[in-house]
Scaffold this active site. Structure first.
Site, PDB file in Angstrom:
ATOM      1  N   GLY A  24     108.507   0.635   4.811  1.00  0.00           N
ATOM      2  CA  GLY A  24     109.317   1.847   4.738  1.00  0.00           C
ATOM      3  C   GLY A  24     109.370   2.387   3.327  1.00  0.00           C
ATOM      4  N   GLY A  26     111.352   5.375   0.650  1.00  0.00           N
ATOM      5  CA  GLY A  26     112.561   6.163   0.486  1.00  0.00           C
ATOM      6  C   GLY A  26     112.526   6.964  -0.791  1.00  0.00           C
ATOM      7  N   PHE A  28     114.203   6.533  -3.458  1.00  0.00           N
ATOM      8  CA  PHE A  28     114.262   5.766  -4.704  1.00  0.00           C
ATOM      9  C   PHE A  28     113.956   4.290  -4.488  1.00  0.00           C
ATOM     10  CE2 PHE A  28     118.445   4.929  -3.057  1.00  0.00           C
ATOM     11  CZ  PHE A  28     118.962   6.167  -2.694  1.00  0.00           C
ATOM     12  N   VAL A  31     110.965  -0.486   1.359  1.00  0.00           N
ATOM     13  CA  VAL A  31     111.384  -1.616   2.188  1.00  0.00           C
ATOM     14  C   VAL A  31     110.140  -2.436   2.495  1.00  0.00           C
ATOM     15  CG1 VAL A  31     112.467  -2.363   4.335  1.00  0.00           C
ATOM     16  CG2 VAL A  31     113.235  -0.252   3.220  1.00  0.00           C
ATOM     17  N   LYS A  48     114.953  -4.509   1.064  1.00  0.00           N
ATOM     18  CA  LYS A  48     114.991  -3.143   0.533  1.00  0.00           C
ATOM     19  C   LYS A  48     115.164  -3.210  -0.977  1.00  0.00           C
ATOM     20  CE  LYS A  48     118.645  -0.423   1.195  1.00  0.00           C
ATOM     21  NZ  LYS A  48     119.581   0.537   1.839  1.00  0.00           N
ATOM     22  N   ASP A 143     126.653   8.114   8.877  1.00  0.00           N
ATOM     23  CA  ASP A 143     125.257   8.569   8.811  1.00  0.00           C
ATOM     24  C   ASP A 143     124.487   8.060  10.028  1.00  0.00           C
ATOM     25  OD1 ASP A 143     123.119   9.956   7.734  1.00  0.00           O
ATOM     26  OD2 ASP A 143     122.460   8.294   6.469  1.00  0.00           O
TER      27      ASP A 143
END
Length: 547
Positions: A24, A26, A28, A31, A48, A143
């Site tokens: 994964g 992101g 910043f 993962v 992460k 979220d």
């Protein structure tokens, strides 16, 4: 704008943890899959990594990350991703956590189609159980959206990512209102943009928007605001909407949605009332007495049967002739910052490469968990290619059996072998299914991909008009590392950004077979799958399909 992981400070070395491949990306951090080994026992986990300087640029502080870890550690529930450990050095913060071995739930949702009612009810009930539990701990998630729902190896839903979570209730029962507007616009409740709001009913609203998407494969609206025509139409009719896709929703689920998706938070069903709603409370064929999955293979088959990529002439002509709904970004628009992993992962899944089915150890499939190995030529190339690709769950998307019933039977027949492969390489199944395979010459593959991106307004590379020079540069990357990265940058029909990469990598040194991965950086998951399908259909002449 991407930052190469190799150019940032080295990732910290974690005690008893062997880091694997990236699963994964992101804004910043990344993962990664990993193996945790202690006292002779090993377990595949996810880690992460958050780069502190990049996080600070987006106003994320170390204290905020520590609070996220503390909250997630307190929320131990079968439908919540478990935090195993947390730590930091001067450059990185890391979260070691349970791996969602079957990837994101919404990676398995077919756009504009959704999933069967039984599947939707099963996962909605698990989501409600997770949210009910964290609310009992005084925590609101704030979220709840597709990207934060993953599936474990047994087919159960896990709520993850507590980065925006808030403690709204003390142990003595006293509550406080939230003031920070946060969440993804299609999933947040209308009151979240006000000065103060109660996060409990807003979480419940988000859960029901997730249910809507599960049942329809579409978002209900882009934002819950009167300026949004779909939202205004729904509110003006007090939920009595009979147009598509609302008219596709089963009546029991529709009754529930109409009782939750109301403007006034106090008028919404509370979680305990949702649990007692007839549609939610009814028995589910996938669930045991604890609402956990009792038949993972059957559930996975039901989830995957709708994920079919039709490469027929009709679909090809439809995509070729349609006026694209994806627009190029405005001139001067910069894609969001993110970390791109350009490093080679360590070999950590030694158990993946035990001989099976008559193959010797030297016939191991090349994956990014391993060093390149030669496949022995005991079988002809076609048989080896089939043996290589058929071990990847993404290949199921291309099985054409003539009907939905036959396709379900075909997938079910292949699932037992894939379950064995999952035990050997858990991270493979945690990856997105947005990938295809190709056996054509590299130049032909690259040119076909670039032409498809150009037609769809998704070219993210510089020098778009000089494709021959660009292909030559990509070919050099293939010779150097065996991996080619092609950026995607565009807009969807609602003008939201679509940013990601196509990664082309060799699957075995002595076979002309490549894996073409579509890696999402920033995009709605349904829109990203639409992009993947459209590009794949336009590239149908170079896509490997089982004969």
């Amino acid at each position: 704008m991407s930052y190469k992981l190799s150019q940032l400070a080295p990732l910290p070395e974690l005690k008893h943890v062997h880091i694997g491949k990236t699963i994964g990306h992101g804004g910043f951090g990344v993962v990664k899959s990993a193996v945790f080994e202690k006292n002779g026992v090993s377990k595949v986990i996810a880690v992460k990594f958050v780069h502190l300087d990049m996080a600070r640029q987006q106003n994320i502080t170390t204290d905020m990350l520590a609070r996220e870890a503390f909250i997630q550690r307190e929320c131990r529930h079968p439908n919540v991703i478990q935090l195993i450990d947390f730590g930091a050095d001067i450059n990185w913060v890391w979260f070691a956590m349970e791996l969602g071995s079957n990837g994101e739930l919404f990676d398995k949702i077919e756009p504009d189609l959704g999933v069967d009612e039984d599947v939707a009810q099963f996962y909605f009930k698990q989501l409600i159980n997770a949210v009910s539990f964290i609310h009992s701990k005084g925590v609101a998630h704030r979220d709840i959206k597709p990207e934060n729902l993953v599936i474990d190896k047994n087919g159960n839903l896990k709520l993850t990512d507590f980065g925006l979570a808030s403690v709204f209730k003390k142990k003595n029962g006293s509550k406080r209102m939230c003031t920070t507007a946060c969440g993804s616009p299609p999933y947040l409740a209308p009151e979240v943009v006000s000065q103060k709001y109660d996060p409990e009913p807003s979480d419940v609203w988000s859960c029901c928007i997730v249910l809507f998407v599960l049942l329809t494969g579409q978002i209900a609206w882009e934002m819950p605001h009167e300026e949004d025509t779909d939202f205004r139409y729904y509110m003006e009719r007090k939920g009595e909407v009979l147009i598509s896709p609302w008219n596709k929703i089963p009546l029991g689920a529709l009754s529930l949605l109409r009782k939750v998706l109301v403007l006034e938070p106090l008028d919404r069903l509370r979680i305990e009332e949702i649990k007692q709603h007839p549609w939610v409370a009814k028995k589910n064929k996938f669930a045991d007495q604890n609402d956990m999955c009792k038949d993972p293979m059957r559930l996975t088959t039901s989830l995957l049967v709708n994920l079919y990529i039709n490469l027929s002439d009709a679909e090809f002509n439809k995509i070729s002739q349609m006026s694209t709904q994806i627009s190029k970004p405005a001139a001067g628009t910069q894609p969001p910052k993110y970390v791109m992993d350009d490093t080679q992962p360590a070999e950590i899944y030694k158990e993946n490469f035990r001989p099976i089915g008559g193959f010797s150890a030297s016939q191991e499939v090349y994956t990014e968990h391993s060093k390149r190995r030669k496949l022995k030529e005991d079988l002809d190339d076609d048989a080896l290619i089939f043996a290589t690709i058929s071990k990847d769950p993404a290949s199921l998307q291309f099985l054409n059996s003539g009907s939905l019933v036959n396709r379900e039977q075909l997938i079910n027949a292949k699932m037992s072998n894939l379950r064995i492969e999952q035990q050997r390489c858990p991270a493979l199944f945690a990856e997105s299914l947005t990938r295809f395979f190709s056996t054509v010459a590299l130049d032909q593959l690259l040119i076909t991909i670039l032409e498809a991106l150009s037609k769809l307004g998704l070219c993210g590379y510089l020098g778009e008009n000089d494709s021959e020079l660009y292909v030559e540069n990509l070919r050099r990357n293939d010779l150097l590392s065996g991996v080619i990265t092609i950026p995607i940058n565009g807009r969807d029909s609602s003008k939201a950004p679509i940013v990601g990469n196509i990664k082309v990598s060799r699957m075995a040194d002595n076979l002309d077979v490549r894996k073409v991965d579509f890696l999402k950086i920033k995009a709605d998951p349904l829109e990203w799958r639409r992009v993947f399908k459209r590009v794949t259909i336009l590239c149908r002449d170079v896509v490997y399909v089982e004969k």
